[in-house]
Design a protein around this motif. Structure first.
Motif, PDB file in Angstrom:
ATOM      1  N   SER A 192       0.827  -1.318  -0.005  1.00 53.27           N
ATOM      2  CA  SER A 192       0.028   0.002  -0.173  1.00 53.27           C
ATOM      3  C   SER A 192       0.869   1.133  -0.013  1.00 53.27           C
ATOM      4  N   SER A 206      -9.501  -3.613   3.528  1.00 55.46           N
ATOM      5  CA  SER A 206      -9.161  -4.408   4.814  1.00 55.46           C
ATOM      6  C   SER A 206     -10.437  -4.491   5.780  1.00 55.46           C
ATOM      7  N   ARG A 207     -10.282  -5.982   6.104  1.00 55.72           N
ATOM      8  CA  ARG A 207     -11.588  -6.044   7.180  1.00 55.72           C
ATOM      9  C   ARG A 207     -10.808  -7.108   8.322  1.00 55.72           C
ATOM     10  N   THR A 211       3.236  -4.185   8.321  1.00 57.18           N
ATOM     11  CA  THR A 211       2.181  -3.879   7.374  1.00 57.18           C
ATOM     12  C   THR A 211       1.402  -2.570   7.915  1.00 57.18           C
ATOM     13  N   LEU A 220      -1.563  -2.476   8.223  1.00 62.71           N
ATOM     14  CA  LEU A 220      -2.333  -3.121   9.144  1.00 62.71           C
ATOM     15  C   LEU A 220      -1.799  -3.076  10.498  1.00 62.71           C
ATOM     16  N   GLN A 253       1.511 -14.150   6.214  1.00 62.48           N
ATOM     17  CA  GLN A 253       0.384 -14.128   6.296  1.00 62.48           C
ATOM     18  C   GLN A 253      -0.275 -15.599   6.502  1.00 62.48           C
ATOM     19  N   ASN A 280      -6.626  -8.309   7.628  1.00 62.03           N
ATOM     20  CA  ASN A 280      -5.922  -8.122   6.169  1.00 62.03           C
ATOM     21  C   ASN A 280      -6.751  -7.785   5.201  1.00 62.03           C
ATOM     22  N   ASN A 281      -6.203  -7.745   3.982  1.00 59.65           N
ATOM     23  CA  ASN A 281      -6.907  -7.298   2.788  1.00 59.65           C
ATOM     24  C   ASN A 281      -8.183  -8.379   2.373  1.00 59.65           C
ATOM     25  N   THR A 282      -9.239  -7.740   2.203  1.00 59.64           N
ATOM     26  CA  THR A 282     -10.320  -8.686   1.930  1.00 59.64           C
ATOM     27  C   THR A 282     -10.244  -9.661   0.659  1.00 59.64           C
ATOM     28  N   ASP A 340     -15.520  -2.463   6.435  1.00 57.33           N
ATOM     29  CA  ASP A 340     -14.213  -2.390   5.924  1.00 57.33           C
ATOM     30  C   ASP A 340     -13.321  -1.324   6.737  1.00 57.33           C
ATOM     31  N   LEU A 376      -3.586   2.873   6.146  1.00 57.42           N
ATOM     32  CA  LEU A 376      -3.885   2.130   5.197  1.00 57.42           C
ATOM     33  C   LEU A 376      -3.527   2.690   3.861  1.00 57.42           C
TER      34      LEU A 376
END
Lengths: 256, 261
Positions: A93, A113-114, A141, A143, A162, A179-181, A203, A210
């Motif tokens: 990102s 991300s969720r 990250t 996150l 991950q 993390n990224n959906t 989200d 982010l």
């Protein structure tokens, strides 16, 4: 004397071999290899995934040979700065913090991300309410930035890959992960491993941590950033991007 | 106070202008590094303590070639000395966690689910295996005369072990043990791969959080060096105290005295 000559000959030989390996116009691209479906290792050791295909397509667009260099996530930017490779195509990102160290191309995709937790689990998502809640993210990250900022009391656990985060979510060592959906769907929720788990909450909305999409990182001041931005636009225009996109996802992940 | 402020200002300007290393960032996060050092020391010395206690009876059983027990212990030490510590930690952390039976067992909740316990178990078994083997060597090297003298004094086997064999074996094993302590300290970095925030874990956190290459590792390195310095210093004192009889005498040799005169 003879030994010495042989030695010199072999050193010269080795040097010329290295010379041919790193041919002048090869583009060395740093990739990760443990972030399905964006990049992963096949059983035979080869790399595959969305990031990998995009990297190869961009090299082709730039008319340069591609040399993929694997690197664990938390050393990604340091290795770029140390010239182990020239660009990072690894779902990175674009954030203000990272821009202090590297330059970015324009984004090549954007996904939100969720959090993910056990189905039916319930958490009080406030700084006090998450005290001691075990949250796992990949080390280094955006996150990590988000969880440290928003839930400072949480029991944040940092992982090298991950895949390890998912493994510990399954064993119950983690209460939730972030993390990224898209990565979460294809790498976990839609697999056997992810049975009984679901997205938790909306989200994540945190542009400061982010960032504004996923770009390709290059060293500061490297004109490669502009070339890559043009190459991304070109593969968007000629349909190469759509072909790669459809291979992995049902929706266009480029975003708005 | 005044002094500290001007030092910080100097550090700031030095970090921003001339130095490739951001000292201010390190200074701001020193507290975390001390916490990490505490975790590292805790893991290292707890593993050494428990591992050492386990190793003594195992080494005795090995040295006296107790049937069945001795070969069984040999298999254990062979496995743990012959495989990398990283693999052992992964086996306990990721490996055991894969089994539903383990997850449902009473061991899971307080112990095997926690990275701290998995690491301490692996470290302890590892250092116990190494310590067993060199302690066995030290026990086997006991001069026969010492044992005979003890027998002649009417000592029971237990008293012989307690007063003659073990104390001297410990002495002989001391130099090898200082290596084992340092190796265990170095091995403790593996804790950071299973999410523990030990010294290296904090270093990696700093590098990861601010996308750096050197600062976290360099700071961790300085801490490790300081700890190793203290360990070697302690062992030097111990060797002086317990192995003093092996040092060359400090009185000049008769020949040297004559030349001086």
């Amino acid at each position: 004397m003879k030994i010495k000559n042989t030695l010199i000959a072999s050193i010269v030989g080795a040097a010329s071999l290295v010379g041919t390996m790193a041919s002048a116009d090869a583009l060395r691209v740093g990739v990760e290899g443990a972030y399905p479906p964006f990049s992963q290792k096949e059983a035979d050791g080869s790399l595959s995934g969305f990031d990998i295909d995009i990297a190869l397509a961009l090299c082709e667009e730039l008319n340069r040979e591609c040399e993929l260099v694997e690197q664990e996530w938390d050393g990604m930017i340091p290795a770029l700065v140390a010239k182990k490779y020239d660009a990072i195509v690894a779902s990175m990102s674009i954030t203000e913090d990272r821009k202090k160290r590297v330059d970015f191309s324009e984004k090549y995709y954007f996904t939100p991300s969720r959090f993910i937790a056990k189905e039916g689990a319930s958490f009080d998502m406030t700084p006090e309410g998450t005290k001691g809640v075990k949250i796992g993210v990949l080390r280094g990250t955006t996150l990590q930035c988000h969880v440290e900022k928003t839930f400072p009391e949480a029991d944040l656990r940092l992982y090298n890959t991950q895949e390890d985060v998912f493994a510990d979510l399954v064993t119950g060592r983690l209460d939730m992960q972030l993390n990224n959906t898209l990565g979460a769907l294809d790498g976990f929720l839609n697999t056997d491993q992810g049975k009984g788990f679901a997205f938790y909450g909306p989200d994540v909305d945190d542009a400061e941590c982010l960032g504004e999409g996923t770009g390709i990182a290059v060293r500061k001041g490297d004109p490669l950033a502009g070339e890559l931005t043009a190459a991304i636009a070109a593969i968007r225009a000629d349909g190469t991007y759509a072909t790669i996109n459809d291979k992995y996802f049902d929706v266009d992940i480029y975003g708005k | 106070m005044e002094n500290e402020r001007s030092f910080l200002e100097y550090l700031q300007s030095f970090s921003e202008t001339r130095s490739p290393i951001d000292f201010i960032l390190i200074y701001d996060n020193l507290g975390r590094f001390f916490d990490g050092a505490l975790v590292t020391l805790q893991l290292t010395f707890l593993a050494l303590l428990v591992g050492g206690l386990i190793a003594v009876p195992l080494a005795i059983a090995r040295a006296y070639r107790k049937p069945v027990i001795s070969p069984a212990i040999r298999i254990y030490t062979y496995v743990f000395c012959g495989t990398p510590l990283l693999v052992q930690v992964y086996l306990f952390y990721f490996g055991l966690g894969q089994f539903k039976a383990v997850q449902d067992s009473f061991l899971w909740d307080p112990i095997l689910s926690s990275p701290w316990w998995c690491v301490i178990i692996a470290f302890t078994l590892n250092t116990a295996a190494y310590t067993t083997e060199f302690l066995r060597g030290a026990i086997e090297a006991t001069p026969h005369g010492e044992v005979e003298a003890a027998k002649a004094c009417g000592m029971s086997p237990f008293t012989r072990m307690r007063l003659v064999v073990l104390p001297n074996a410990f002495r002989r094993a001391l130099p090898a043990y200082s290596n084992e302590v340092i190796f265990t300290l170095h091995g403790s970095v593996i804790a950071s791969t299973v999410t523990l925030q030990d010294l290296l874990g904090v270093g990696r956190w700093l590098n990861g959080r601010y996308y750096l290459a050197y600062e976290g590792f360099l700071t961790a390195m300085v801490f490790y060096m300081a700890i190793v310095f203290l360990i070697t210093f302690a062992f030097r004192l111990a060797e002086k105290r317990f192995l003093g009889h092996l040092r060359p005498r400090e009185t000049p040799a008769p020949g040297a005295a004559r030349v001086a005169a």
